[in-house]
Scaffold this active site. Sequence first.
Site, short mmCIF file in Angstrom:
data_model
loop_
_atom_site.label_atom_id
_atom_site.label_comp_id
_atom_site.label_asym_id
_atom_site.label_seq_id
_atom_site.Cartn_x
_atom_site.Cartn_y
_atom_site.Cartn_z
N HIS A 13 0.87 -1.24 -0.19
CA HIS A 13 0.03 0.11 -0.10
C HIS A 13 0.93 1.18 -0.04
O HIS A 13 2.14 1.21 0.14
CB HIS A 13 -1.00 0.18 1.35
CG HIS A 13 -0.69 -0.14 2.40
ND1 HIS A 13 0.42 0.87 3.03
CD2 HIS A 13 -0.60 -0.81 3.49
CE1 HIS A 13 0.76 0.64 4.36
NE2 HIS A 13 0.11 -0.61 4.57
N CYS A 121 1.45 -8.15 21.20
CA CYS A 121 0.67 -7.76 19.98
C CYS A 121 0.95 -8.38 18.79
O CYS A 121 2.17 -8.15 18.15
CB CYS A 121 0.99 -6.17 19.67
SG CYS A 121 -0.01 -5.54 18.13
N CYS A 124 2.11 -5.95 15.65
CA CYS A 124 3.62 -5.39 15.91
C CYS A 124 4.44 -6.74 15.89
O CYS A 124 5.53 -6.42 15.54
CB CYS A 124 3.76 -4.84 17.06
SG CYS A 124 2.90 -3.21 17.52
N CYS A 143 -2.78 -2.19 22.27
CA CYS A 143 -1.66 -1.76 21.60
C CYS A 143 -1.41 -0.34 21.19
O CYS A 143 -2.47 0.12 20.50
CB CYS A 143 -1.38 -2.88 20.27
SG CYS A 143 0.12 -2.16 19.41
N1 MSP Z 1 8.27 -6.26 8.77
C1 MSP Z 1 8.54 -5.41 9.60
C2 MSP Z 1 10.14 -4.60 9.11
C3 MSP Z 1 11.26 -5.63 9.33
S1 MSP Z 1 12.53 -4.83 8.72
C4 MSP Z 1 13.73 -5.64 9.21
C5 MSP Z 1 7.51 -4.25 9.50
N2 MSP Z 1 7.00 -4.29 8.23
S2 MSP Z 1 5.62 -3.47 7.89
O1 MSP Z 1 5.13 -4.00 6.46
O2 MSP Z 1 4.73 -3.47 8.84
O3 MSP Z 1 6.15 -1.76 7.52
C6 MSP Z 1 7.49 -1.85 7.45
C7 MSP Z 1 7.58 -0.30 7.07
O4 MSP Z 1 6.91 0.55 6.36
C8 MSP Z 1 7.86 0.36 8.42
O5 MSP Z 1 8.84 1.20 8.77
C9 MSP Z 1 6.72 1.52 8.43
O6 MSP Z 1 6.96 2.58 9.14
C10 MSP Z 1 6.53 1.44 6.95
N3 MSP Z 1 5.37 2.10 6.74
C11 MSP Z 1 3.94 1.19 6.83
N4 MSP Z 1 3.15 1.92 6.85
C12 MSP Z 1 3.41 3.34 6.68
C13 MSP Z 1 2.75 4.39 6.40
N5 MSP Z 1 1.28 4.94 6.59
N6 MSP Z 1 3.48 5.70 6.32
C14 MSP Z 1 4.89 5.43 6.20
N7 MSP Z 1 5.35 4.45 6.49
C15 MSP Z 1 4.94 3.20 6.66
O7 MSP Z 1 7.50 -3.24 10.07
#
Ligand code: MSP
Length: 500
Positions: A13, A121, A124, A143
Amino acid sequence: MTTPIYYVNAEPHLGHAYTTIIGDAITRWSRLMGNDTKFLTGTDEHGLKIQQAAEAAGVTPQAFTDEIAPKFAAAWDKLNIANDDFIRTTEPRHRAAVAELLQRCYDAGDIELDTFAGKYCVACEEYYSDDELIEVDGTEGCCPTHRTPVEYFEEENYFFRLSRFQDRLLDWYAKHPNALTPEQRGNEALGLIRGGLRDFSISRTSLEWGIPLPWDDKHVTYVWFDALTNYLAAVGFGDDTQDYTDWWPATHLIGKDIVRQHCVYWPAMLLSAGIEPPARWAIGGWLLVGGEKMSKTSGNVVDPLDLIDDVGLDGFRYYVLAETAYGNDGDFTYEGLVGKYNTDLANNLGNLAARVATVVTKKCGGLGTAPDPDSVLAEAARTAFTDTAKFWDDLQPSKALDATWGLIRATNGYLEQNEPWKAEPGDAVDAVMGDALEALRIVAILCSPAIPDTAQAVWERIGMTGLVVDQRLPDAAAWGQYPAGNEVIKGDPLFPRIKL
Ligand code: MSP
């Protein structure tokens, strides 16, 4: 240069695209500056969250991840992401690296068996203490990130003895004062360390979907120890050659939600294993929708590919990079996206390219003219380059682009002042247009990390040959290189105005 690896419980997304586009643009800038730069992204495929998503879909976790991971790779292709590797944590190279890192930390005496009882959670994949939990709509114990109730777990876990690392981490950061950017977010990370460190669980016995511990295969690795190791796995740690140091230490681009894991756990794990911590962390804010973080859990996801239909790929990339200072939260609105597009792309860059081509076609026989070495624009170009370079170096794309746009604004102003469209063909018009063409040549290079397709289109419209990505700075930005006699092409508007 790395992005976080994304959980495959959801499809890509806008929030994922945000982080990946920023990493891509910083990498492209670094390559323009002549640095051999490897750009890594990938998917985080183990853990309870994925296991549960697969169960809900009625398939095995492997089948589930095999279905979603390629969607991330395909989305990055569509967004013109120049990554040279895509790591999946289910790959053998990753498993080998995790086993190696675990063993090193275990041998160093920093991993020990203990009993865990606490709140978790799943979204997370993280434990919380009671004082960290919040009340949401009358429900206690939720959370703070996902605002959903946490689950209680009690079992035997292996723990990483993070509590032993407070001084070593603070010492290390004191010796590397520029490692954490931007400063305010870096201070938050240091605050976590100063606040005291608790050991963290790295394994579970109740979870099947993960990598077994090399010395005790009843346990699989808890998701963060596993996930963080991707950065080393992708550069050869854990393989026979062990020559990962060619590409290590890395720069990590992360969101503010994963600071604890990246800026506290990860360097401690590396120090334990005798490996240099990362060179730099760039900590970004969130892209919010209606004031909330975009996430599958919140149900407010925006598909980047829908937006591209409206503003084009480069319109979308530009918005992501230019709208918000890196580190701050940004609020996504469709009006904001279209507004930025119309102002900076349609009215400024698009208009400049169209004007230059129109006047050269009408008044210079369609052939480009040479710039004046002493043009007032030469100074504007030098400033634009110096500031653009400084801000990309500081990992601040929005400021870098504003510096580049300074040259676009100066060139439009110069044309408005001289009004070559009103003048008779001749030396005066030729001189003005030579300056504008040279400015446009430099703009094409400087804006290419953000909007690579448009940069190449501008380059070709002013009759330059070859590829913008093959240019090397600072030389390519030096004033006075636009050759007279290039065929200038008008073409369709680069960014037609959009009505809201
Ligand atoms: N799998 C873990 C990261 C492991 S790294 C060794 C994870 N994945 S995630 O898919 O949930 O998110 C990854 C990153 O995408 C996070 O740093 C998160 O901040 C970023 N983002 C997810 N949604 C976001 C927004 N809406 N805005 C900006 N960044 C976002 O966490």
